[in-house]
Design a protein around this motif. Structure first.
Motif, PDB file in Angstrom:
ATOM      1  N   PRO A   1       0.839  -1.212   0.000  1.00  0.00           N
ATOM      2  CA  PRO A   1       0.000   0.000   0.000  1.00  0.00           C
ATOM      3  C   PRO A   1       0.869   1.256   0.000  1.00  0.00           C
ATOM      4  N   SER A   2       0.425   2.270  -0.719  1.00  0.00           N
ATOM      5  CA  SER A   2       1.252   3.474  -0.912  1.00  0.00           C
ATOM      6  C   SER A   2       1.494   4.223   0.398  1.00  0.00           C
ATOM      7  N   ASN A   3       0.540   4.206   1.317  1.00  0.00           N
ATOM      8  CA  ASN A   3       0.677   4.963   2.564  1.00  0.00           C
ATOM      9  C   ASN A   3       1.096   4.094   3.747  1.00  0.00           C
ATOM     10  N   ALA A   4       1.469   2.850   3.487  1.00  0.00           N
ATOM     11  CA  ALA A   4       1.845   1.951   4.572  1.00  0.00           C
ATOM     12  C   ALA A   4       3.266   2.217   5.032  1.00  0.00           C
ATOM     13  N   ASN A   5       3.537   1.827   6.286  1.00  0.00           N
ATOM     14  CA  ASN A   5       4.915   1.796   6.772  1.00  0.00           C
ATOM     15  C   ASN A   5       5.537   0.510   6.219  1.00  0.00           C
ATOM     16  N   LYS A   6       6.284   0.628   5.129  1.00  0.00           N
ATOM     17  CA  LYS A   6       6.653  -0.535   4.331  1.00  0.00           C
ATOM     18  C   LYS A   6       7.553  -1.514   5.078  1.00  0.00           C
ATOM     19  N   VAL A   7       8.451  -1.000   5.926  1.00  0.00           N
ATOM     20  CA  VAL A   7       9.354  -1.895   6.653  1.00  0.00           C
ATOM     21  C   VAL A   7       8.566  -2.782   7.620  1.00  0.00           C
ATOM     22  N   LEU A   8       7.709  -2.171   8.442  1.00  0.00           N
ATOM     23  CA  LEU A   8       6.913  -2.945   9.394  1.00  0.00           C
ATOM     24  C   LEU A   8       5.879  -3.805   8.673  1.00  0.00           C
TER      25      LEU A   8
END
Length: 326
Positions: free
Chosen positions: A66-73
């Motif tokens: 998702p574009s607004n997600a915290n990608k690492v977590l």
């Protein structure tokens, strides 16, 4: 020594993954039979290759972030859930001497691993930046914490009778009588709490499709979803194994005489796990989902007082008759 330990760990991981794969097939077959329809029967003989085909499909699909997600977590959360589900099997004895780590505090280790499992679900819901995923994560965390308290008191009842936190010692203490007989009420409570702990019917509120679309894993696809899926089913197998060890004598035979004592201990252990696995599936096929307030009331107002009362009752009986193990 390192290579030897690595081979043992790898063998446990492979056995658990294969068990999870064919657990999913067994679930679909059993539910198909209960609902009078055909289960998977196309891929391979009688559908035996279906789990491998499903795994290959999820492996080759594109992972969407998702574009607004915290990608690492967002990426780490399913790894935590899956990793913790495998770590619990380290202390599970599959037979006499067949255990990777025979530690004296095996029960406490499993409680710690179970408590850490909440973090993967919370991180997945929060990092997705979706209100549906976040609500599902909060529900799951509250549910798991609520029923872990009752599970802990029931575990202490068994520990008092066996006089040890070691899982092998608990099994050996049941050579004359399995603990499901003297502890039958909390045996039933333990299995129901295991359903709630693994988010299964009728306690699958975190994944209520009608209310939350899918729950904490709504934004996951491909391998992220597959890791959550594998972790959930591995936890079900782990809880079935723990129930077998605590109440059904682990690898001990049903009757200690010919021909039962010629059957290998790991086979007895596997058969007892299969019994609980079938119960998990039957619960899903037969029972409706509870409301969330009913779920929490059951955990805090029924299970917690009863398990605490049974613990006090068990301790008083053992002390009164001087039956406490040395």
């Amino acid at each position: 020594m390192f290579i030897y330990n690595f081979i043992k760990i790898l063998s446990i991981v492979i056995i658990v993954l294969l068990s999870v794969a064919y657990f999913t097939l067994a679930e679909r077959k059993i539910m198909g039979t209960i609902q009078r329809r055909r289960g998977p029967n196309v891929v391979g003989f009688q559908g035996l290759m279906q789990p491998l085909a499903d795994g290959l499909k999820l492996f080759v699909k594109e992972s969407v972030l998702p574009s607004n997600a915290n990608k690492v977590l967002f990426v780490i959360a399913p790894m935590i859930t899956f990793g913790l589900s495998l770590m619990g099997w380290v202390v599970i004895p599959l037979g006499s001497g067949l255990v990777l780590a025979d530690i004296n505090v095996g029960i406490l280790y499993l409680l710690g691993i179970s408590a850490l499992g909440v973090y993967g679900i919370i991180l997945s819901g929060w990092s997705s930046n979706s209100k549906y995923a976040f609500l599902g994560a909060l529900r799951s965390a509250a549910q798991m914490v609520s029923y872990e308290v009752s599970l802990g008191f029931i575990l202490v009842c068994v520990v008092l009778c066996a006089g040890s936190f070691n899982l092998i010692s608990i099994v050996l203490a049941q050579q004359h009588v399995w603990y499901y007989l003297p502890h039958f009420p909390v045996f039933v409570l333990f299995f129901i709490s295991a359903l709630a702990e693994t988010n299964r019917h009728p306690f699958d509120l975190p994944e209520a499709e009608a209310e939350l679309v899918s729950g904490y894993n709504v934004e996951y696809s491909a391998m992220g979803f597959a890791l959550f899926f594998l972790g959930e089913y591995a936890n079900m197998l782990l809880m079935s194994a723990l129930t077998t060890i605590l109440f059904l004598g682990g690898w001990l035979p049903i009757i200690d005489c010919f021909p039962f004592n010629w059957i290998p201990g790991p086979l007895w252990f596997g058969l007892k796990i299969c019994f609980f696995v079938i119960l998990f599936v039957v619960m899903r096929a037969c029972l409706p989902r509870l409301r969330y307030d009913q779920l929490m009331n059951l955990g805090w107002k029924v299970f917690l007082p009863f398990s605490l009362g049974w613990l006090l009752f068990t301790a008083s009986i053992l002390i009164s008759f001087n039956w406490l193990p040395n």
